[in-house]
Design a protein around this motif. Structure first.
Motif, PDB file in Angstrom:
ATOM      1  N   MET A  49       0.877  -1.123  -0.017  1.00 31.91           N
ATOM      2  CA  MET A  49       0.171  -0.122   0.166  1.00 31.91           C
ATOM      3  C   MET A  49       0.882   1.226  -0.257  1.00 31.91           C
ATOM      4  SD  MET A  49      -3.023  -1.455  -0.141  1.00 31.91           S
ATOM      5  CE  MET A  49      -4.260  -0.178   0.674  1.00 31.91           C
ATOM      6  N   ILE A  50       0.452   2.286  -0.522  1.00 30.10           N
ATOM      7  CA  ILE A  50       1.209   3.630  -0.729  1.00 30.10           C
ATOM      8  C   ILE A  50       1.607   3.980   0.683  1.00 30.10           C
ATOM      9  CG2 ILE A  50       1.363   5.999  -1.279  1.00 30.10           C
ATOM     10  CD1 ILE A  50      -0.181   5.156  -3.992  1.00 30.10           C
ATOM     11  N   LYS A  51       0.826   4.011   1.532  1.00 27.09           N
ATOM     12  CA  LYS A  51       0.694   4.477   3.016  1.00 27.09           C
ATOM     13  C   LYS A  51       2.035   3.722   3.610  1.00 27.09           C
ATOM     14  CE  LYS A  51      -2.506   1.201   5.133  1.00 27.09           C
ATOM     15  NZ  LYS A  51      -3.479   1.065   6.210  1.00 27.09           N
ATOM     16  N   ASP A  52       2.007   2.397   3.242  1.00 22.29           N
ATOM     17  CA  ASP A  52       3.269   1.415   3.885  1.00 22.29           C
ATOM     18  C   ASP A  52       4.652   2.013   3.231  1.00 22.29           C
ATOM     19  OD1 ASP A  52       1.461   0.080   5.523  1.00 22.29           O
ATOM     20  OD2 ASP A  52       1.021  -1.387   3.848  1.00 22.29           O
ATOM     21  N   GLY A  89      11.374   3.423   6.114  1.00 22.19           N
ATOM     22  CA  GLY A  89      12.599   4.185   6.255  1.00 22.19           C
ATOM     23  C   GLY A  89      13.902   3.194   5.980  1.00 22.19           C
ATOM     24  N   GLU A  90      15.126   3.798   6.412  1.00 23.37           N
ATOM     25  CA  GLU A  90      16.320   3.033   6.267  1.00 23.37           C
ATOM     26  C   GLU A  90      16.057   1.635   6.945  1.00 23.37           C
ATOM     27  OE1 GLU A  90      21.037   3.714   6.836  1.00 23.37           O
ATOM     28  OE2 GLU A  90      19.608   5.401   6.669  1.00 23.37           O
ATOM     29  N   ASN A  91      16.587   0.585   6.298  1.00 22.46           N
ATOM     30  CA  ASN A  91      16.555  -0.618   6.839  1.00 22.46           C
ATOM     31  C   ASN A  91      15.146  -1.578   6.928  1.00 22.46           C
ATOM     32  OD1 ASN A  91      19.275  -0.879   7.498  1.00 22.46           O
ATOM     33  ND2 ASN A  91      19.254   0.260   9.256  1.00 22.46           N
ATOM     34  N   ALA A  92      14.335  -0.820   6.187  1.00 16.08           N
ATOM     35  CA  ALA A  92      12.978  -1.378   6.170  1.00 16.08           C
ATOM     36  C   ALA A  92      12.971  -2.577   5.371  1.00 16.08           C
ATOM     37  CB  ALA A  92      11.773  -0.386   5.650  1.00 16.08           C
ATOM     38  N   VAL A  93      12.243  -3.636   5.521  1.00 14.62           N
ATOM     39  CA  VAL A  93      12.482  -4.891   4.569  1.00 14.62           C
ATOM     40  C   VAL A  93      11.172  -4.995   3.732  1.00 14.62           C
ATOM     41  CG1 VAL A  93      12.257  -7.406   4.663  1.00 14.62           C
ATOM     42  CG2 VAL A  93      13.724  -5.892   6.458  1.00 14.62           C
TER      43      VAL A  93
END
Length: 96
Positions: A33-36, A41-45
């Motif tokens: 989803m665009i909201k997700d 941020g950095e280090n997101a999977v």
């Protein structure tokens, strides 16, 4: 004049044999989803629809040309990714 020792030089079909082609390797897809995406941020999977051991797909433009397995090179190219081809697509039949 074609070089008889080089079969690539034979015939008009090989006029383009030295033109580079960009190949795209697809390792997977996802539909967040665009909201997700906005909250990442950095280090997101970002999970994909494939597993590490699943084959990757090779495309020229939007045409599937082959499948293969990702590999890591050794020696002077250590750490660089490569693809070992495991299946060549039927390039003569129309693609969907």
């Amino acid at each position: 004049m074609p070089d008889a020792s080089n079969p690539v030089d034979e015939g008009p079909a090989n006029v383009f044999s030295t033109v580079p082609v960009e190949i795209t390797i697809s390792v997977g897809k996802t539909r967040p989803m665009i909201k997700d995406l906005l909250n990442m941020g950095e280090n997101a999977v970002l999970p994909l629809d494939r597993r590490v051991e699943d084959p990757v797909e090779l495309y020229v433009g939007d045409h599937l040309i082959a499948r293969g397995e990702l590999e890591e090179l050794d020696g002077e190219q250590a750490g660089q990714l490569a693809v070992r081809l495991t299946e060549i697509a039927d390039l003569k039949s129309p693609q969907k």
